[in-house]
Design an enzyme around this catalytic site. Sequence first.
Site, short mmCIF file in Angstrom:
data_model
loop_
_atom_site.label_atom_id
_atom_site.label_comp_id
_atom_site.label_asym_id
_atom_site.label_seq_id
_atom_site.Cartn_x
_atom_site.Cartn_y
_atom_site.Cartn_z
N ASP A 37 47.98 42.95 46.58
CA ASP A 37 46.95 42.59 45.61
C ASP A 37 47.55 42.05 44.31
O ASP A 37 48.67 42.42 43.93
CB ASP A 37 46.09 43.84 45.31
CG ASP A 37 44.76 43.49 44.68
OD1 ASP A 37 44.35 42.31 44.74
OD2 ASP A 37 44.12 44.40 44.12
N TRP A 42 48.21 37.08 38.76
CA TRP A 42 49.55 36.53 38.55
C TRP A 42 49.45 35.05 38.15
O TRP A 42 50.10 34.61 37.21
CB TRP A 42 50.35 36.68 39.85
CG TRP A 42 51.82 36.36 39.75
CD1 TRP A 42 52.83 37.24 39.46
CD2 TRP A 42 52.44 35.08 39.97
NE1 TRP A 42 54.04 36.58 39.47
CE2 TRP A 42 53.83 35.26 39.78
CE3 TRP A 42 51.96 33.81 40.30
CZ2 TRP A 42 54.74 34.21 39.92
CZ3 TRP A 42 52.88 32.77 40.43
CH2 TRP A 42 54.24 32.97 40.24
N HIS A 54 48.39 32.87 45.38
CA HIS A 54 48.48 33.12 46.83
C HIS A 54 49.73 32.44 47.40
O HIS A 54 50.43 33.02 48.21
CB HIS A 54 47.23 32.60 47.55
CG HIS A 54 45.96 33.26 47.09
ND1 HIS A 54 45.84 34.63 46.97
CD2 HIS A 54 44.74 32.75 46.74
CE1 HIS A 54 44.61 34.93 46.55
NE2 HIS A 54 43.92 33.80 46.39
N SER A 82 40.33 40.38 53.60
CA SER A 82 39.34 41.39 54.01
C SER A 82 38.02 40.71 54.40
O SER A 82 37.78 39.55 54.04
CB SER A 82 39.09 42.37 52.86
OG SER A 82 38.32 41.74 51.84
N THR A 83 37.19 41.46 55.09
CA THR A 83 35.84 40.95 55.43
C THR A 83 35.12 40.52 54.15
O THR A 83 34.46 39.49 54.11
CB THR A 83 35.02 42.08 56.12
OG1 THR A 83 35.81 42.62 57.17
CG2 THR A 83 33.71 41.58 56.65
N GLU A 84 35.30 41.34 53.10
CA GLU A 84 34.62 41.07 51.82
C GLU A 84 35.18 39.83 51.14
O GLU A 84 34.50 39.20 50.32
CB GLU A 84 34.73 42.28 50.90
CG GLU A 84 33.91 43.50 51.33
CD GLU A 84 34.51 44.27 52.51
OE1 GLU A 84 35.73 44.14 52.77
OE2 GLU A 84 33.75 44.98 53.19
N ASN A 85 36.43 39.46 51.45
CA ASN A 85 37.03 38.28 50.82
C ASN A 85 36.32 36.98 51.21
O ASN A 85 36.46 35.96 50.54
CB ASN A 85 38.53 38.16 51.13
CG ASN A 85 39.38 39.21 50.43
OD1 ASN A 85 40.43 39.62 50.94
ND2 ASN A 85 38.96 39.65 49.25
N ARG A 205 49.91 49.90 47.44
CA ARG A 205 49.03 48.87 46.88
C ARG A 205 49.64 48.36 45.58
O ARG A 205 50.01 49.15 44.71
CB ARG A 205 47.62 49.39 46.61
CG ARG A 205 46.72 48.27 46.08
CD ARG A 205 45.26 48.65 45.96
NE ARG A 205 44.46 47.46 45.64
CZ ARG A 205 43.22 47.26 46.02
NH1 ARG A 205 42.60 48.17 46.72
NH2 ARG A 205 42.58 46.14 45.68
C1 IPE Z 1 41.95 43.88 49.00
O1 IPE Z 1 42.09 43.21 47.78
C2 IPE Z 1 42.08 42.92 50.13
C3 IPE Z 1 43.39 42.29 50.31
C4 IPE Z 1 44.46 42.52 49.61
C5 IPE Z 1 43.46 41.35 51.38
P1 IPE Z 1 40.82 42.76 46.94
O2 IPE Z 1 41.34 42.14 45.70
O3 IPE Z 1 39.91 41.95 47.78
O4 IPE Z 1 40.12 44.16 46.66
P2 IPE Z 1 39.11 44.61 45.53
O5 IPE Z 1 37.96 43.65 45.57
O6 IPE Z 1 39.83 44.52 44.23
O7 IPE Z 1 38.73 46.00 45.87
C1 IPE Z 2 45.26 39.55 46.83
O1 IPE Z 2 45.23 39.03 45.56
C2 IPE Z 2 45.09 38.49 47.91
C3 IPE Z 2 43.81 38.52 48.60
C4 IPE Z 2 42.85 39.39 48.40
C5 IPE Z 2 43.58 37.49 49.58
P1 IPE Z 2 43.85 38.74 44.82
O2 IPE Z 2 43.42 37.36 45.13
O3 IPE Z 2 42.87 39.81 45.09
O4 IPE Z 2 44.32 38.79 43.30
P2 IPE Z 2 43.56 39.51 42.11
O5 IPE Z 2 43.34 40.94 42.51
O6 IPE Z 2 42.28 38.79 41.89
O7 IPE Z 2 44.51 39.39 40.95
MG MG Z 3 42.48 41.59 44.23
#
Ligand code: IPE
Ligand code: IPE
Ligand code: MG
Length: 265
Positions: A37, A42, A54, A82-85, A205
């Site tokens: 995460d 970053w 990314h 994630s599914t939520e992504n 994490r």
């Molecule tokens: C969790 O990170 C999913 C992955 C790292 C793939 P998120 O950034 O999506 O999680 P939340 O929304 O902060 O809980």
């Molecule tokens: C984790 O980094 C990668 C994925 C969830 C795909 P994030 O994209 O969640 O980065 P932050 O948490 O918004 O900084």
């Molecule tokens: Mg994140």
Amino acid sequence: MSRCSEIIIFSYFCDRLSYKDKIDIAKLPKHIAIIMDGNGRWARQRGEDRVMGHRNGVTSVRETVEAAAEIGVEYLTLYAFSTENWNRPQEEVMALMQLLVSTISLEVKTLNENDIRLLAIGDLSSLPADCLMELNEAIKATSNNKRMSLVLALSYSSRWEILRAIKSITADIELGKIQTSEITEQNFEKHLCTSGFPEPELMIRTSGEHRISNFLLWQLAYAELYFTEKLWPDFRKEDLYEAIVDYQGRERRFGKTSAQLKPHS
Ligand code: IPE
Ligand code: IPE
Ligand code: MG
């Protein structure tokens, strides 16, 4: 030499050891799971687009996979999407999927050279066709590798996985293959995506967030959780080793008392 100076010299050398040197290989976690995460933050800190974060996260993936394989970790599961992504802005989702396709096709050679098997868990059917094709090819091309299993959690969420397992076990009941009274933790686990994998002993994490975000809820029941402020694109080999050293300093009681765990004196 006095006892006191011996101790001072010993602690001086201990301080100079790298985290890798401090790892007790005999007590290595077999399975490490990571929520990668902080990519977006970053990039934003550098005034760049989230996708840049990314892209830079790929180096951390490479380093972490290499670091884990070097010391003999058997399973490394990386939460990549994630599914939520799926609910993120369309451009970010598309860019992530493209990055996945290009990274996988670039890395297959290295995975084979390092004897690493690629696996994936999640609702893979929801991935774009080119992504799924690349993934399946890489899984096939690395399927005989033995040194370490690298598991990508893609379009994954634990609630989705648990519901899927319930549906699958219910179907078996309807077919008369199993009775409700025969459902145990062991046979329930066979219906999860992680069937056959050892349970993760350590979950890391990055980015300072202290939550699980729908990741391996069943499997992490007794995992040691390790949180670091580092954002994923800054995560390097020594960060993984530091987490392992921290894990090795913990007492895993599994509900017992501390005294029960000590060998009888
Ligand atoms: C969790 O990170 C999913 C992955 C790292 C793939 P998120 O950034 O999506 O999680 P939340 O929304 O902060 O809980
Ligand atoms: C984790 O980094 C990668 C994925 C969830 C795909 P994030 O994209 O969640 O980065 P932050 O948490 O918004 O900084
Ligand atoms: Mg994140």
